[in-house]
Design a protein around this motif. Structure first.
Motif, PDB file in Angstrom:
ATOM      1  N   ARG A 189      36.327  41.828  34.723  1.00 27.30           N
ATOM      2  CA  ARG A 189      35.048  41.161  34.436  1.00 27.30           C
ATOM      3  C   ARG A 189      34.821  39.943  35.329  1.00 27.30           C
ATOM      4  O   ARG A 189      33.874  39.197  35.135  1.00 27.30           O
ATOM      5  CB  ARG A 189      34.990  40.771  32.956  1.00 27.30           C
ATOM      6  CG  ARG A 189      34.963  42.027  32.074  1.00 27.30           C
ATOM      7  CD  ARG A 189      34.796  41.758  30.591  1.00 27.30           C
ATOM      8  NE  ARG A 189      35.977  41.138  30.010  1.00 27.30           N
ATOM      9  CZ  ARG A 189      36.008  39.896  29.523  1.00 27.30           C
ATOM     10  NH1 ARG A 189      34.954  39.147  29.529  1.00 27.30           N
ATOM     11  NH2 ARG A 189      37.111  39.412  29.006  1.00 27.30           N
ATOM     12  N   LEU A 190      35.713  39.733  36.288  1.00 28.05           N
ATOM     13  CA  LEU A 190      35.603  38.580  37.172  1.00 28.05           C
ATOM     14  C   LEU A 190      35.242  39.002  38.587  1.00 28.05           C
ATOM     15  O   LEU A 190      35.610  40.089  39.029  1.00 28.05           O
ATOM     16  CB  LEU A 190      36.947  37.829  37.228  1.00 28.05           C
ATOM     17  CG  LEU A 190      37.491  37.246  35.930  1.00 28.05           C
ATOM     18  CD1 LEU A 190      38.887  36.675  36.153  1.00 28.05           C
ATOM     19  CD2 LEU A 190      36.558  36.187  35.377  1.00 28.05           C
ATOM     20  N   ASP A 191      34.566  38.118  39.298  1.00 31.03           N
ATOM     21  CA  ASP A 191      34.404  38.307  40.740  1.00 31.03           C
ATOM     22  C   ASP A 191      35.383  37.358  41.423  1.00 31.03           C
ATOM     23  O   ASP A 191      35.960  36.463  40.796  1.00 31.03           O
ATOM     24  CB  ASP A 191      32.959  38.046  41.180  1.00 31.03           C
ATOM     25  CG  ASP A 191      32.456  36.659  40.816  1.00 31.03           C
ATOM     26  OD1 ASP A 191      33.229  35.679  40.936  1.00 31.03           O
ATOM     27  OD2 ASP A 191      31.289  36.544  40.401  1.00 31.03           O
ATOM     28  N   ASP A 192      35.592  37.557  42.723  1.00 29.72           N
ATOM     29  CA  ASP A 192      36.570  36.740  43.440  1.00 29.72           C
ATOM     30  C   ASP A 192      36.236  35.252  43.395  1.00 29.72           C
ATOM     31  O   ASP A 192      37.123  34.410  43.275  1.00 29.72           O
ATOM     32  CB  ASP A 192      36.697  37.194  44.895  1.00 29.72           C
ATOM     33  CG  ASP A 192      37.466  38.502  45.043  1.00 29.72           C
ATOM     34  OD1 ASP A 192      38.136  38.929  44.082  1.00 29.72           O
ATOM     35  OD2 ASP A 192      37.391  39.100  46.134  1.00 29.72           O
ATOM     36  N   GLU A 193      34.963  34.917  43.472  1.00 31.14           N
ATOM     37  CA  GLU A 193      34.568  33.503  43.480  1.00 31.14           C
ATOM     38  C   GLU A 193      34.963  32.814  42.178  1.00 31.14           C
ATOM     39  O   GLU A 193      35.539  31.721  42.179  1.00 31.14           O
ATOM     40  CB  GLU A 193      33.064  33.375  43.718  1.00 31.14           C
ATOM     41  CG  GLU A 193      32.604  31.939  43.835  1.00 31.14           C
ATOM     42  CD  GLU A 193      31.106  31.830  44.108  1.00 31.14           C
ATOM     43  OE1 GLU A 193      30.582  30.723  43.897  1.00 31.14           O
ATOM     44  OE2 GLU A 193      30.476  32.825  44.508  1.00 31.14           O
ATOM     45  N   THR A 194      34.673  33.441  41.056  1.00 34.14           N
ATOM     46  CA  THR A 194      35.031  32.867  39.750  1.00 34.14           C
ATOM     47  C   THR A 194      36.546  32.816  39.595  1.00 34.14           C
ATOM     48  O   THR A 194      37.101  31.832  39.107  1.00 34.14           O
ATOM     49  CB  THR A 194      34.403  33.699  38.608  1.00 34.14           C
ATOM     50  OG1 THR A 194      32.995  33.769  38.824  1.00 34.14           O
ATOM     51  CG2 THR A 194      34.694  33.105  37.251  1.00 34.14           C
ATOM     52  N   ALA A 238      45.024  24.999  40.175  1.00 33.71           N
ATOM     53  CA  ALA A 238      44.609  24.991  38.779  1.00 33.71           C
ATOM     54  C   ALA A 238      43.649  26.119  38.426  1.00 33.71           C
ATOM     55  O   ALA A 238      43.220  26.214  37.294  1.00 33.71           O
ATOM     56  CB  ALA A 238      43.964  23.648  38.435  1.00 33.71           C
ATOM     57  N   GLY A 239      43.305  26.977  39.368  1.00 32.72           N
ATOM     58  CA  GLY A 239      42.396  28.078  39.079  1.00 32.72           C
ATOM     59  C   GLY A 239      43.094  29.228  38.371  1.00 32.72           C
ATOM     60  O   GLY A 239      44.317  29.226  38.183  1.00 32.72           O
ATOM     61  N   MET A 240      42.316  30.219  37.983  1.00 32.28           N
ATOM     62  CA  MET A 240      42.888  31.389  37.304  1.00 32.28           C
ATOM     63  C   MET A 240      43.830  32.170  38.218  1.00 32.28           C
ATOM     64  O   MET A 240      44.868  32.660  37.788  1.00 32.28           O
ATOM     65  CB  MET A 240      41.771  32.304  36.814  1.00 32.28           C
ATOM     66  CG  MET A 240      41.022  31.781  35.624  1.00 32.28           C
ATOM     67  SD  MET A 240      39.750  32.948  35.062  1.00 32.28           S
ATOM     68  CE  MET A 240      38.374  32.427  36.109  1.00 32.28           C
ATOM     69  N   GLY A 241      43.442  32.308  39.489  1.00 30.31           N
ATOM     70  CA  GLY A 241      44.222  33.097  40.439  1.00 30.31           C
ATOM     71  C   GLY A 241      45.680  32.684  40.539  1.00 30.31           C
ATOM     72  O   GLY A 241      46.572  33.534  40.427  1.00 30.31           O
ATOM     73  N   THR A 266      43.680  35.171  45.232  1.00 29.65           N
ATOM     74  CA  THR A 266      42.303  35.111  45.726  1.00 29.65           C
ATOM     75  C   THR A 266      41.520  36.403  45.563  1.00 29.65           C
ATOM     76  O   THR A 266      40.297  36.393  45.680  1.00 29.65           O
ATOM     77  CB  THR A 266      42.291  34.715  47.217  1.00 29.65           C
ATOM     78  OG1 THR A 266      43.040  35.686  47.965  1.00 29.65           O
ATOM     79  CG2 THR A 266      42.897  33.333  47.418  1.00 29.65           C
ATOM     80  N   SER A 267      42.199  37.499  45.299  1.00 32.21           N
ATOM     81  CA  SER A 267      41.539  38.800  45.229  1.00 32.21           C
ATOM     82  C   SER A 267      41.759  39.461  43.874  1.00 32.21           C
ATOM     83  O   SER A 267      42.899  39.805  43.518  1.00 32.21           O
ATOM     84  CB  SER A 267      42.073  39.712  46.338  1.00 32.21           C
ATOM     85  OG  SER A 267      41.658  41.049  46.131  1.00 32.21           O
ATOM     86  N   VAL A 268      40.681  39.648  43.155  1.00 25.30           N
ATOM     87  CA  VAL A 268      40.753  40.330  41.862  1.00 25.30           C
ATOM     88  C   VAL A 268      41.321  41.737  42.049  1.00 25.30           C
ATOM     89  O   VAL A 268      42.171  42.176  41.272  1.00 25.30           O
ATOM     90  CB  VAL A 268      39.362  40.374  41.191  1.00 25.30           C
ATOM     91  CG1 VAL A 268      39.365  41.296  39.989  1.00 25.30           C
ATOM     92  CG2 VAL A 268      38.909  38.974  40.794  1.00 25.30           C
ATOM     93  N   LEU A 269      40.882  42.439  43.086  1.00 27.38           N
ATOM     94  CA  LEU A 269      41.368  43.807  43.313  1.00 27.38           C
ATOM     95  C   LEU A 269      42.866  43.837  43.600  1.00 27.38           C
ATOM     96  O   LEU A 269      43.571  44.736  43.127  1.00 27.38           O
ATOM     97  CB  LEU A 269      40.592  44.469  44.446  1.00 27.38           C
ATOM     98  CG  LEU A 269      39.140  44.816  44.121  1.00 27.38           C
ATOM     99  CD1 LEU A 269      38.443  45.418  45.342  1.00 27.38           C
ATOM    100  CD2 LEU A 269      39.048  45.760  42.930  1.00 27.38           C
ATOM    101  N   THR A 270      43.369  42.857  44.341  1.00 23.59           N
ATOM    102  CA  THR A 270      44.811  42.800  44.608  1.00 23.59           C
ATOM    103  C   THR A 270      45.580  42.505  43.330  1.00 23.59           C
ATOM    104  O   THR A 270      46.621  43.119  43.071  1.00 23.59           O
ATOM    105  CB  THR A 270      45.119  41.739  45.686  1.00 23.59           C
ATOM    106  OG1 THR A 270      44.409  42.084  46.880  1.00 23.59           O
ATOM    107  CG2 THR A 270      46.606  41.666  45.987  1.00 23.59           C
TER     108      THR A 270
END
Length: 175
Positions: free
Chosen positions: A22-27, A39-42, A77-81
């Motif tokens: 449900r996320l895009d890479d930017e978020t 501190a980000g989700m990634g 940095t990559s949701v797909l990865t």
């Protein structure tokens, strides 16, 4: 045969995959305006997945070294990865046998300053390490849930909450 400790870890990895979808890479990469990049989700997802990768990679050698994480920054940095990594880990977890989870291992993690490297290996079992991974993941998921909600992402109320806490909450509702 279903192994409870494996199923619990699969459950948490599925939760992570559901959120990632449900996320895009930017978020996913956004640390927020007043936070450092880490501190980000990634970075939290990457950190959790690194621990799984170490545990599953090293368990057959009998020596799990959590300090030798590869820290693949592409996962940050990559949701797909991140999703592909989770799917691979889930396949590896699902392939574990009763014999695998009962295996004794030596574990190295967070060597203390001045500690001799030889003395920083401790006895454990794969089951104990899978329990650690589940707990470690839940605690990072709690941070991820907070970060996601700050970015307007709808997060399931049970995401980042320990199973014992969910059980306690349920018992309070029926009291």
């Amino acid at each position: 045969m279903s192994l409870p400790v494996v199923e619990q870890n699969l459950h948490f990895l599925r939760q992570g995959a559901d959120l990632l979808r449900r996320l895009d890479d930017e978020t996913y990469q956004d640390p927020g305006s007043d936070r450092p990049r880490a501190a980000g989700m990634g970075p939290h997802f990457r950190h959790c997945l690194d621990f799984y990768r170490c545990s599953l990679r090293d368990r057959t050698t009998g020596r799990i070294d959590y300090d030798s994480r590869q820290r693949q920054t592409k996962i940050e940095t990559s949701v797909l990865t991140a999703l592909a990594t989770i799917e691979g880990l889930m396949a590896d977890l699902a392939a574990l046998s009763q014999e695998d989870v009962e295996r004794e291992v030596l574990v190295h993690h967070d060597e203390l300053p001045g500690e001799e490297p030889v003395t920083s290996w401790h006895r454990s079992t794969v089951t104990r390490e899978l329990r650690f991974l589940a707990s470690h993941t839940v605690h990072h998921y709690a941070l991820i849930a907070h970060l996601a909600r700050d970015r307007g992402v709808d997060v399931a109320p049970e995401f980042g909450v320990a199973p014992a806490t969910l059980d306690y909450w349920a018992s309070q509702e029926t009291s």
